[in-house]
Write an enzyme that holds these catalytic residues in place. Structure first.
Site, short mmCIF file in Angstrom:
data_model
loop_
_atom_site.label_atom_id
_atom_site.label_comp_id
_atom_site.label_asym_id
_atom_site.label_seq_id
_atom_site.Cartn_x
_atom_site.Cartn_y
_atom_site.Cartn_z
N HIS A 174 -0.21 0.63 -9.96
CA HIS A 174 -0.92 -0.20 -9.27
C HIS A 174 -1.27 -1.57 -10.33
CE1 HIS A 174 -3.43 -0.39 -5.47
NE2 HIS A 174 -3.46 -1.67 -5.77
N GLU B 240 -3.59 7.89 -5.01
CA GLU B 240 -3.50 7.51 -6.57
C GLU B 240 -4.44 8.17 -7.15
OE1 GLU B 240 -3.56 3.19 -6.29
OE2 GLU B 240 -1.58 2.86 -5.35
N ARG C 10 0.87 -1.10 0.12
CA ARG C 10 0.02 -0.01 -0.03
C ARG C 10 0.91 1.14 0.00
NH1 ARG C 10 -3.08 -2.31 -2.07
NH2 ARG C 10 -5.09 -3.09 -1.38
C1 3PG Z 1 -5.67 -5.77 -3.77
O1 3PG Z 1 -5.60 -5.53 -2.78
O2 3PG Z 1 -6.28 -6.94 -4.24
C2 3PG Z 1 -4.85 -5.17 -4.89
O3 3PG Z 1 -4.52 -3.96 -4.55
C3 3PG Z 1 -5.67 -5.33 -6.25
O4 3PG Z 1 -6.65 -4.22 -6.46
P1 3PG Z 1 -7.01 -3.83 -7.93
O5 3PG Z 1 -7.99 -5.03 -8.29
O6 3PG Z 1 -7.66 -2.54 -7.53
O7 3PG Z 1 -5.86 -3.77 -9.01
#
Ligand code: 3PG
Length: 316
Positions: A282, A263, A234
């Protein structure tokens, strides 16, 4: 009797949405349309989110009928679980859905530093061929380096297992006491020892509030001057000005960051202009199989709604 309504606020695998739509009314308000979201939530029995929908008291106020929140993914830091519990709203997620995807992503980041590869684009003379081979000498190998894994949960363990194979030595730090059988060959060490001894540090702690700023100035100053530092957990775990200052003072170090706070990354973020920081949007879980697996949360939502509906109809 009208079918229960499920509101989906972020993109899911279309097959999972279609599966759900055969069973319930599915509403997908357009991103950024707050009025449409408010209308959808007013009669929602379930809500499915990913990373960017904050499920807090304010949202729950707008969804008085809500019985279940599904998080398609692992992290629950965007969901106020206490507020949900206080209203009797169940929370379900997919804790193992992207372990492989994140592991592959982390290792592809490590390889991109240790063995960067540029394919040949044109025919080369013998001289250029030789000179390209000479200039492509990688200064380091993973074998003999130490991998440091901060947080030996599902993903940390999976990353560590590869590290033990490729590097020979993996160390970890976790606030929990990890049984020996779950350590996958990694050795437990203290937080400071991990920072000081690791050639590659990869962060896999969860999104609990106490992890905010875990990697601050003091932690950065313990790291090796040529460390490969990765964060795919995170964004708020890392103090960005402190990391930027460390990277500026240690130009042989490199940081590869997939998660940020906030973000998208704002223009004034100091890491945007730090040469040895590589930032990604991400993407660690962004594989089609992981997206399908995370979208499998629809089944847990279906099950929970079906259970609560039959319990309510029995007057329980
Ligand atoms: C999670 O916690 O599973 C990841 O951060 C993935 O998140 P995302 O589906 O938004 O990419």
């Amino acid at each position: 009797m009208s079918r229960p309504r499920v509101v989906i606020t972020e993109p899911l695998d279309p097959a999972a949405v279609a599966w759900l739509a055969e069973r319930f009314e599915v509403v997908q308000p357009p991103a950024g349309d707050d009025a449409a979201l408010a209308d959808a939530l007013a009669l929602a029995d379930a809500l499915i989110v990913r990373t960017y929908t904050r499920v807090d008291s304010a949202l729950l106020e707008r969804a008085p009928r809500l019985r279940v929140v599904g998080r398609a993914g692992v992290g629950l830091d965007n969901i106020d679980e206490r507020a949900c519990a206080a209203r009797g709203v169940a929370v379900v997620h997919t804790p193992d859905a992207n372990t492989h995807a994140v592991t592959e992503f982390v290792w592809s980041l490590i390889f991109s530093v240790v063995r960067p590869l540029e394919p040949i684009a044109t025919a080369l003379t013998e001289r250029d061929w030789r000179s390209l081979r000479d200039s492509s000498l990688a200064p380091r190998e993973l074998a003999g380096m130490t991998l440091g894994v901060l947080g030996l949960g599902r993903i940390g363990r999976s990353v560590a297992r590869v590290g033990v194979t490729l590097m020979g030595r993996a160390i970890y730090h976790d606030i929990r006491d990890i049984p020996a059988a779950e350590r996958v060959g990694a050795e437990p060490v203290g937080f400071e020892e991990l920072l000081a001894e690791s050639d590659v540090i990869t962060i896999h702690v969860d999104g609990r509030a106490s992890n905010r700023g875990l990697i601050g100035a003091a932690a950065c100053d313990l790291m090796k001057p040529d460390v490969i530092f990765i964060n795919a957990s995170r964004g708020f775990v890392v103090d960005r000005p402190a990391l930027a200052s460390f990277l500026t003072r240690n130009c042989a170090a490199v940081a590869l960051l997939d998660v940020h706070d906030p973000e998208p990354i704002p223009a004034e973020d100091p890491l945007l202009s730090t040469a040895n920081a590589r930032l990604y949007p991400h993407l660690a879980a962004a594989t089609a199989p992981a997206k399908r697996a995370m979208s499998g949360v629809v089944e847990a939502v279906w099950f929970t709604l079906t259970e609560t509906t039959s319990r309510n109809s029995r007057g329980c």
